[in-house]
Scaffold this motif. Structure first.
Motif, PDB file in Angstrom:
ATOM      1  N   GLU A 306       0.831  -1.206   0.000  1.00  0.00           N
ATOM      2  CA  GLU A 306       0.000   0.000   0.000  1.00  0.00           C
ATOM      3  C   GLU A 306       0.870   1.263   0.000  1.00  0.00           C
ATOM      4  O   GLU A 306       0.550   2.243  -0.680  1.00  0.00           O
ATOM      5  N   ALA A 307       1.981   1.218   0.734  1.00  0.00           N
ATOM      6  CA  ALA A 307       2.883   2.375   0.786  1.00  0.00           C
ATOM      7  C   ALA A 307       3.506   2.651  -0.576  1.00  0.00           C
ATOM      8  O   ALA A 307       3.847   3.798  -0.899  1.00  0.00           O
ATOM      9  N   ALA A 308       3.626   1.583  -1.400  1.00  0.00           N
ATOM     10  CA  ALA A 308       4.207   1.756  -2.736  1.00  0.00           C
ATOM     11  C   ALA A 308       3.351   2.661  -3.615  1.00  0.00           C
ATOM     12  O   ALA A 308       3.822   3.193  -4.622  1.00  0.00           O
ATOM     13  N   CYS A 309       2.107   2.872  -3.236  1.00  0.00           N
ATOM     14  CA  CYS A 309       1.223   3.743  -4.017  1.00  0.00           C
ATOM     15  C   CYS A 309       1.665   5.197  -3.987  1.00  0.00           C
ATOM     16  O   CYS A 309       1.208   6.010  -4.803  1.00  0.00           O
ATOM     17  N   ASP A 310       2.583   5.548  -3.072  1.00  0.00           N
ATOM     18  CA  ASP A 310       3.114   6.910  -3.045  1.00  0.00           C
ATOM     19  C   ASP A 310       3.852   7.234  -4.340  1.00  0.00           C
ATOM     20  O   ASP A 310       4.029   8.409  -4.684  1.00  0.00           O
ATOM     21  N   GLN A 311       4.273   6.179  -5.054  1.00  0.00           N
ATOM     22  CA  GLN A 311       5.017   6.379  -6.300  1.00  0.00           C
ATOM     23  C   GLN A 311       4.118   6.908  -7.423  1.00  0.00           C
ATOM     24  O   GLN A 311       4.598   7.216  -8.509  1.00  0.00           O
ATOM     25  N   ALA A 312       2.801   6.981  -7.183  1.00  0.00           N
ATOM     26  CA  ALA A 312       1.870   7.396  -8.220  1.00  0.00           C
ATOM     27  C   ALA A 312       1.790   8.901  -8.407  1.00  0.00           C
ATOM     28  O   ALA A 312       1.175   9.365  -9.370  1.00  0.00           O
ATOM     29  N   ALA A 313       2.383   9.687  -7.522  1.00  0.00           N
ATOM     30  CA  ALA A 313       2.272  11.149  -7.642  1.00  0.00           C
ATOM     31  C   ALA A 313       2.732  11.601  -9.036  1.00  0.00           C
ATOM     32  O   ALA A 313       3.690  11.034  -9.572  1.00  0.00           O
ATOM     33  N   PRO A 314       2.037  12.571  -9.634  1.00  0.00           N
ATOM     34  CA  PRO A 314       0.997  13.451  -9.070  1.00  0.00           C
ATOM     35  C   PRO A 314      -0.429  12.910  -9.208  1.00  0.00           C
ATOM     36  O   PRO A 314      -1.383  13.672  -8.998  1.00  0.00           O
ATOM     37  N   CYS A 315      -0.578  11.661  -9.590  1.00  0.00           N
ATOM     38  CA  CYS A 315      -1.922  11.095  -9.701  1.00  0.00           C
ATOM     39  C   CYS A 315      -2.467  10.741  -8.315  1.00  0.00           C
ATOM     40  O   CYS A 315      -1.714  10.537  -7.360  1.00  0.00           O
ATOM     41  N   GLU A 316      -3.791  10.637  -8.249  1.00  0.00           N
ATOM     42  CA  GLU A 316      -4.467  10.235  -7.013  1.00  0.00           C
ATOM     43  C   GLU A 316      -4.647   8.718  -7.014  1.00  0.00           C
ATOM     44  O   GLU A 316      -4.873   8.105  -8.065  1.00  0.00           O
ATOM     45  N   VAL A 317      -4.551   8.105  -5.836  1.00  0.00           N
ATOM     46  CA  VAL A 317      -4.706   6.652  -5.710  1.00  0.00           C
ATOM     47  C   VAL A 317      -5.818   6.334  -4.714  1.00  0.00           C
ATOM     48  O   VAL A 317      -5.864   6.897  -3.620  1.00  0.00           O
ATOM     49  N   GLN A 318      -6.695   5.418  -5.121  1.00  0.00           N
ATOM     50  CA  GLN A 318      -7.747   4.902  -4.238  1.00  0.00           C
ATOM     51  C   GLN A 318      -7.547   3.401  -4.081  1.00  0.00           C
ATOM     52  O   GLN A 318      -7.373   2.699  -5.082  1.00  0.00           O
ATOM     53  N   ILE A 319      -7.569   2.904  -2.843  1.00  0.00           N
ATOM     54  CA  ILE A 319      -7.363   1.484  -2.564  1.00  0.00           C
ATOM     55  C   ILE A 319      -8.610   0.932  -1.891  1.00  0.00           C
ATOM     56  O   ILE A 319      -9.056   1.461  -0.865  1.00  0.00           O
ATOM     57  N   ARG A 320      -9.156  -0.127  -2.474  1.00  0.00           N
ATOM     58  CA  ARG A 320     -10.355  -0.762  -1.896  1.00  0.00           C
ATOM     59  C   ARG A 320     -10.025  -2.196  -1.493  1.00  0.00           C
ATOM     60  O   ARG A 320      -9.831  -3.052  -2.351  1.00  0.00           O
ATOM     61  N   PRO A 321      -9.938  -2.483  -0.181  1.00  0.00           N
ATOM     62  CA  PRO A 321      -9.729  -3.874   0.243  1.00  0.00           C
ATOM     63  C   PRO A 321     -10.917  -4.739  -0.163  1.00  0.00           C
ATOM     64  O   PRO A 321     -12.072  -4.330  -0.044  1.00  0.00           O
ATOM     65  N   MET A 322     -10.639  -5.959  -0.643  1.00  0.00           N
ATOM     66  CA  MET A 322     -11.698  -6.856  -1.081  1.00  0.00           C
ATOM     67  C   MET A 322     -11.750  -8.134  -0.242  1.00  0.00           C
ATOM     68  O   MET A 322     -12.789  -8.518   0.254  1.00  0.00           O
ATOM     69  N   VAL A 323     -10.615  -8.800  -0.100  1.00  0.00           N
ATOM     70  CA  VAL A 323     -10.553 -10.042   0.674  1.00  0.00           C
ATOM     71  C   VAL A 323      -9.453  -9.922   1.713  1.00  0.00           C
ATOM     72  O   VAL A 323      -8.342  -9.465   1.407  1.00  0.00           O
TER      73      VAL A 323
END
Length: 417
Positions: A306-323
Motif C-alpha cells: 500500500e505504501a508503494a502507491c506513493d510512487q503514483a504522484a501526481p496522480c491520485e490513488v484509491q485502494i479498496r480492500p476486497m478479501v
C-alpha cells in the motif's frame, strides 16, 4: 478406521465426464461460471442424481446447494463437498471433483444399505471461483457470517447483472425445493480437491492431508490522472495514469519480493481508460492478489505494498480492500484420520499446505475441518488441459468416505478437533 464399503471408481469417473459436458468448451475445458445457466444445469443434474438415491435437496438464500442423507440419531451433520462453478476456461476436475467424490461416498453408503449415525450433507458452494462475480467464495462466506447476504446480492458482473438478480432466477428455477437461511451447526467439514500444484506428483504421493491454507489479501487499486491530448500536452505537466501505474507496479513488486520466497504477489485485471492511442490515460484500475502462509508476514507485506502507491504522484490513488482471509490450520485428528485411511488402502500420503484458497477456509472456524488433496498432472489447473488420474480420484473419494463415516460416528465434536 471404520469398516467403510469400497467406492465405485468407474461410476465416479463417469459422473465426472457427464458433468463436464455441462458448459463444455473446445479442448476438454469447461465454462460453467457461477449462477449461469450452465451452473444451474449442473445443480439440476446433481439434484436428480441425489433424488434417485433418497437424498433430500435444499438451497439457502445465498445459493448454496445441500443434499442430505439422514442419520439414525440426528444431530449436526458432517458436511462434505466443494463447488460446481468453474473459471471461463476451466478444467474438468477443479471443485466439481470434490462435489462428485462426496456424492460417490453417499451413493456407496446407499448401495451398501448403510445409514450413518448422524446426517451426512453434501454441499455445492455458490461462486467459489470469483470469475464472474468478485470476490470468490461468496456462498461459504455468507454461510460463515464473513459477508452479509445484502453485500453479495449487490455485486455485479461485467455485464451489470447482479448476484441478487441471478439468485432470484435460481430460486425461480428450483421453486419446488426448500430454501433456508444461510448457516447451520456443523459436526465436521471435509473437502476433497485436486492439489492445483505439483508437490504430490513430484513426491509420488496419492493423498495429501492438508495442514492448512495460506493467508490471502486482495485489493482493487484505482489510479486517477487527467485526460489530455497526446500530441500537445507537455510531459512535465501530464498526470498520466499508465506512467503512474508502471512506477507503482514496480514498487509493489519490490516490496513483495522483500518478504521472501514464500510470498505470492500478482497484479491482474488491468483496465485503462480511455484506452485510446492519442489520449493521455486518465484512469488505471487493477487488482492485487497477495498470499503467504504466515499472517504476520502477510500483514506487513500488505502495508508495504500500500505504501508503494506513493510512487503514483501526481496522480491520485484509491485502494479498496476486497478479501482479508488469514491463514488457517485444519483439525489434527481429521488429518490423522486421512493418513490412517490412506495407509489402510496402501495409498502413499503426506502432509502439505494449500497455496490456493478454498471454501474450507471459512468452515475451519465453525467446526473441525480438513481437506483431502489428490495429484493433478503438472500442477496445472484453471485450464482445459487440467488432468487427474482416475485411480487417484478414486483414492481420494475412498479416503473421504472412510473419514466422513468415522466423523459421523463420533458423538463429541471435541474428539475431532
Amino acid at each position: 478406521m471404520t469398516d467403510a464399503p469400497l467406492i465405485n471408481p468407474d461410476r465416479l469417473w463417469k459422473r465426472l465426464m457427464d458433468m463436464a459436458r455441462i458448459g463444455a468448451i473446445p479442448g476438454d475445458g469447461v465454462n460453467r461460471q457461477s449462477l449461469s445457466a450452465e451452473d444451474r444445469a449442473a445443480m439440476a443434474c446433481l439434484i436428480g442424481w441425489g433424488r434417485a438415491i433418497g437424498l433430500t435437496p435444499a438451497f439457502d438464500r445465498a445459493g448454496n446447494l445441500f443434499l442430505t442423507m439422514a442419520g439414525t440419531t440426528g444431530g449436526a451433520p458432517v458436511l462434505i463437498g466443494s463447488h460446481l462453478d468453474s473459471q471461463p476456461t476451466g478444467g474438468r476436475f477443479d471443485g466439481v471433483y470434490g462435489v462428485l467424490a462426496a456424492f460417490e461416498a453417499l451413493e456407496t453408503l446407499h448401495e451398501a444399505g448403510i445409514t450413518p449415525p448422524r446426517p451426512i450433507t453434501l454441499v455445492a458452494w455458490m461462486n467459489e471461483e470469483g470469475s464472474r462475480f468478485a470476490p470468490g467464495m461468496m456462498g461459504s462466506e455468507v454461510f460463515a457470517g464473513v459477508r452479509t447476504l445484502d453485500q453479495i446480492r449487490a455485486v455485479t458482473d461485467a455485464e451489470g447483472i447482479s448476484v441478487g438478480a441471478e439468485l432470484d432466477v435460481l430460486a425461480e428455477s428450483f421453486a419446488g425445493i426448500a430454501v433456508q437461511e444461510p448457516g447451520f451447526a456443523l459436526h465436521a467439514y471435509l473437502e476433497p480437491h485436486i492439489e492445483q500444484a505439483d508437490h504430490l506428483e513430484a513426491t509420488a504421493n496419492v493423498i495429501g492431508a492438508v495442514t492448512g491454507i495460506q493467508g490471502k489479501k486482495t485489493f482493487e487499486v484505482t489510479i486517477l490522472g487527467q485526460e489530455a491530448h497526446a500530441g500537445t500536452e507537455p510531459m512535465a505537466r501530464r498526470r498520466d495514469a499508465v506512467q503512474a501505474f508502471a512506477r507503482v507496479a514496480l514498487a509493489m513488486q519490490e516490496a513483495a519480493l522483500a518478504a521472501g520466497e514464500d510470498i505470492r504477489f500478482t497484479i491482474g485485471r488491468v483496465e485503462v481508460l480511455p484506452n485510446a492511442p492519442s489520449v493521455v490515460p486518465a484512469r488505471v484500475r487493477f487488482r492485487i492478489d497477495l498470499r503467504h502462509p504466515e499472517n504476520a508476514v502477510l500483514d506487513a507485506t500488505a502495508t508495504a505494498i500500500e505504501a508503494a502507491c506513493d510512487q503514483a504522484a501526481p496522480c491520485e490513488v484509491q485502494i479498496r480492500p476486497m478479501v482479508d482471509a488469514p491463514a488457517n490450520a485444519f483439525a489434527a485428528p481429521l488429518r490423522a484420520a486421512i493418513r490412517d485411511s490412506a495407509k489402510s488402502h496402501g495409498f502413499p500420503a503426506t502432509d502439505l499446505l494449500s497455496a490456493a484458497g478454498h471454501d474450507a477456509r471459512h468452515m475451519a472456524p465453525l467446526a473441525p475441518s480438513a481437506m483431502i488433496f489428490v495429484p493433478c498432472r503438472g500442477g496445472l489447473s484453471h485450464h482445459p488441459d487440467e488432468w487427474a488420474d482416475p485411480a487417484h480420484l478414486a483414492a481420494g473419494a475412498q479416503v473421504l468416505l472412510d473419514v466422513c463415516l468415522r466423523a459421523a460416528a463420533t458423538p463429541d465434536q471435541g474428539d475431532l478437533s
